[in-house]
Design a protein around this motif. Sequence first.
Motif, PDB file in Angstrom:
ATOM      1  N   GLU A 175       0.830  -1.210   0.000  1.00 23.17           N
ATOM      2  CA  GLU A 175       0.000   0.000   0.000  1.00 23.17           C
ATOM      3  C   GLU A 175       0.861   1.255   0.000  1.00 23.17           C
ATOM      4  OE1 GLU A 175      -2.537  -0.551   3.383  1.00 23.17           O
ATOM      5  OE2 GLU A 175      -3.661  -2.171   2.393  1.00 23.17           O
ATOM      6  N   ASP A 176       1.916   1.263   0.807  1.00 20.12           N
ATOM      7  CA  ASP A 176       2.809   2.425   0.854  1.00 20.12           C
ATOM      8  C   ASP A 176       3.478   2.653  -0.494  1.00 20.12           C
ATOM      9  OD1 ASP A 176       2.163   2.786   3.518  1.00 20.12           O
ATOM     10  OD2 ASP A 176       4.036   1.920   4.290  1.00 20.12           O
ATOM     11  N   ARG A 177       3.959   1.595  -1.119  1.00 16.64           N
ATOM     12  CA  ARG A 177       4.641   1.720  -2.408  1.00 16.64           C
ATOM     13  C   ARG A 177       3.671   2.144  -3.509  1.00 16.64           C
ATOM     14  NH1 ARG A 177       9.590  -0.458  -3.391  1.00 16.64           N
ATOM     15  NH2 ARG A 177       9.399   1.002  -5.125  1.00 16.64           N
ATOM     16  N   LEU A 178       2.430   1.688  -3.445  1.00 18.61           N
ATOM     17  CA  LEU A 178       1.449   2.064  -4.460  1.00 18.61           C
ATOM     18  C   LEU A 178       1.128   3.562  -4.414  1.00 18.61           C
ATOM     19  CD1 LEU A 178      -1.003  -0.963  -4.442  1.00 18.61           C
ATOM     20  CD2 LEU A 178       0.518  -0.248  -6.312  1.00 18.61           C
ATOM     21  N   ARG A 179       1.263   4.178  -3.257  1.00 23.37           N
ATOM     22  CA  ARG A 179       1.037   5.623  -3.159  1.00 23.37           C
ATOM     23  C   ARG A 179       2.021   6.392  -4.039  1.00 23.37           C
ATOM     24  NH1 ARG A 179       0.679   4.439   2.351  1.00 23.37           N
ATOM     25  NH2 ARG A 179      -1.470   4.186   2.963  1.00 23.37           N
ATOM     26  N   GLU A 180       3.181   5.795  -4.300  1.00 25.87           N
ATOM     27  CA  GLU A 180       4.207   6.417  -5.137  1.00 25.87           C
ATOM     28  C   GLU A 180       3.974   6.146  -6.623  1.00 25.87           C
ATOM     29  OE1 GLU A 180       7.880   4.779  -3.702  1.00 25.87           O
ATOM     30  OE2 GLU A 180       7.372   5.236  -1.619  1.00 25.87           O
ATOM     31  N   LEU A 181       2.980   5.328  -6.950  1.00 28.66           N
ATOM     32  CA  LEU A 181       2.721   4.941  -8.335  1.00 28.66           C
ATOM     33  C   LEU A 181       1.252   5.177  -8.687  1.00 28.66           C
ATOM     34  CD1 LEU A 181       4.713   1.582  -8.471  1.00 28.66           C
ATOM     35  CD2 LEU A 181       5.264   3.678  -9.713  1.00 28.66           C
ATOM     36  N   PRO A 182       0.882   6.430  -8.949  1.00 27.03           N
ATOM     37  CA  PRO A 182      -0.511   6.715  -9.306  1.00 27.03           C
ATOM     38  C   PRO A 182      -0.953   5.877 -10.509  1.00 27.03           C
ATOM     39  CG  PRO A 182       0.710   8.744  -8.955  1.00 27.03           C
ATOM     40  CD  PRO A 182       1.713   7.623  -8.947  1.00 27.03           C
ATOM     41  N   GLY A 183      -2.178   5.381 -10.418  1.00 24.66           N
ATOM     42  CA  GLY A 183      -2.722   4.567 -11.496  1.00 24.66           C
ATOM     43  C   GLY A 183      -2.538   3.077 -11.291  1.00 24.66           C
ATOM     44  N   TRP A 184      -1.633   2.697 -10.411  1.00 23.54           N
ATOM     45  CA  TRP A 184      -1.395   1.287 -10.113  1.00 23.54           C
ATOM     46  C   TRP A 184      -2.276   0.866  -8.951  1.00 23.54           C
ATOM     47  CZ3 TRP A 184       1.982  -2.088 -12.610  1.00 23.54           C
ATOM     48  CH2 TRP A 184       2.761  -1.510 -13.613  1.00 23.54           C
ATOM     49  N   SER A 185      -2.662  -0.413  -8.939  1.00 19.08           N
ATOM     50  CA  SER A 185      -3.481  -0.940  -7.847  1.00 19.08           C
ATOM     51  C   SER A 185      -3.039  -2.368  -7.525  1.00 19.08           C
ATOM     52  CB  SER A 185      -4.963  -0.906  -8.221  1.00 19.08           C
ATOM     53  OG  SER A 185      -5.202  -1.714  -9.357  1.00 19.08           O
ATOM     54  N   PHE A 186      -3.578  -2.878  -6.448  1.00 19.71           N
ATOM     55  CA  PHE A 186      -3.290  -4.245  -6.006  1.00 19.71           C
ATOM     56  C   PHE A 186      -4.576  -5.040  -6.105  1.00 19.71           C
ATOM     57  CE2 PHE A 186      -2.908  -7.387  -2.486  1.00 19.71           C
ATOM     58  CZ  PHE A 186      -1.818  -8.099  -2.975  1.00 19.71           C
ATOM     59  N   GLU A 187      -4.561  -6.086  -6.925  1.00 17.74           N
ATOM     60  CA  GLU A 187      -5.735  -6.946  -7.045  1.00 17.74           C
ATOM     61  C   GLU A 187      -5.291  -8.355  -7.417  1.00 17.74           C
ATOM     62  OE1 GLU A 187      -7.417  -6.088 -11.421  1.00 17.74           O
ATOM     63  OE2 GLU A 187      -7.389  -4.307 -10.139  1.00 17.74           O
ATOM     64  N   ASP A 188      -5.964  -9.325  -6.871  1.00 11.51           N
ATOM     65  CA  ASP A 188      -5.649 -10.735  -7.145  1.00 11.51           C
ATOM     66  C   ASP A 188      -4.173 -11.051  -6.933  1.00 11.51           C
ATOM     67  OD1 ASP A 188      -8.328 -11.216  -7.829  1.00 11.51           O
ATOM     68  OD2 ASP A 188      -7.968 -10.566  -9.894  1.00 11.51           O
ATOM     69  N   ASP A 189      -3.607 -10.542  -5.854  1.00 14.76           N
ATOM     70  CA  ASP A 189      -2.213 -10.789  -5.476  1.00 14.76           C
ATOM     71  C   ASP A 189      -1.212 -10.292  -6.518  1.00 14.76           C
ATOM     72  OD1 ASP A 189      -2.900 -11.998  -3.024  1.00 14.76           O
ATOM     73  OD2 ASP A 189      -3.291 -13.901  -4.052  1.00 14.76           O
ATOM     74  N   ARG A 190      -1.566  -9.242  -7.251  1.00 15.15           N
ATOM     75  CA  ARG A 190      -0.680  -8.642  -8.254  1.00 15.15           C
ATOM     76  C   ARG A 190      -0.809  -7.129  -8.196  1.00 15.15           C
ATOM     77  NH1 ARG A 190      -0.162 -11.749 -13.318  1.00 15.15           N
ATOM     78  NH2 ARG A 190      -0.577 -13.901 -12.794  1.00 15.15           N
ATOM     79  N   ILE A 191       0.247  -6.439  -8.640  1.00 17.74           N
ATOM     80  CA  ILE A 191       0.081  -5.012  -8.879  1.00 17.74           C
ATOM     81  C   ILE A 191      -0.245  -4.855 -10.364  1.00 17.74           C
ATOM     82  CG2 ILE A 191       1.449  -4.212  -6.925  1.00 17.74           C
ATOM     83  CD1 ILE A 191       3.765  -3.639  -8.866  1.00 17.74           C
ATOM     84  N   THR A 192      -1.166  -3.938 -10.662  1.00 17.06           N
ATOM     85  CA  THR A 192      -1.681  -3.817 -12.023  1.00 17.06           C
ATOM     86  C   THR A 192      -1.849  -2.353 -12.423  1.00 17.06           C
ATOM     87  OG1 THR A 192      -4.016  -3.793 -11.408  1.00 17.06           O
ATOM     88  CG2 THR A 192      -3.013  -5.956 -11.742  1.00 17.06           C
TER      89      THR A 192
END
Length: 101
Positions: free
Chosen positions: A12-29
């Motif tokens: 979650e912390d790392r995704l804040r640095e990557l707008p547009g990316w999300s975590f779903e089904d055990d993957r970042i997408t």
Amino acid sequence: MADEPLSQKEIEDRLRELPGWSFEDDRITRTYRLAGHVAASALVAHIASVQDELNHHSDLTLGYNTVRVAMNTHSAGDAVTEADFTLAERIEALAPAHRAS
């Protein structure tokens, strides 16, 4: 590349640095939109080159004017690792050259 699974909080912390990316089904997408099919195909080819350089590969889905990227690390039990974020950051860095949004 590190293959230790990241915790949910670390993801979650790392995704804040990557707008547009999300975590779903055990993957970042992320899904990128482009001007058309040739532009989307060029982005796929560029991503494939970076993946070979890093020896870390994502699933790429090519649509008419979209490219969907989904990744986790197989050697870490299909968990998200630092290697996935390294690849995501590299993709983010090259996407503007393709006018991907």
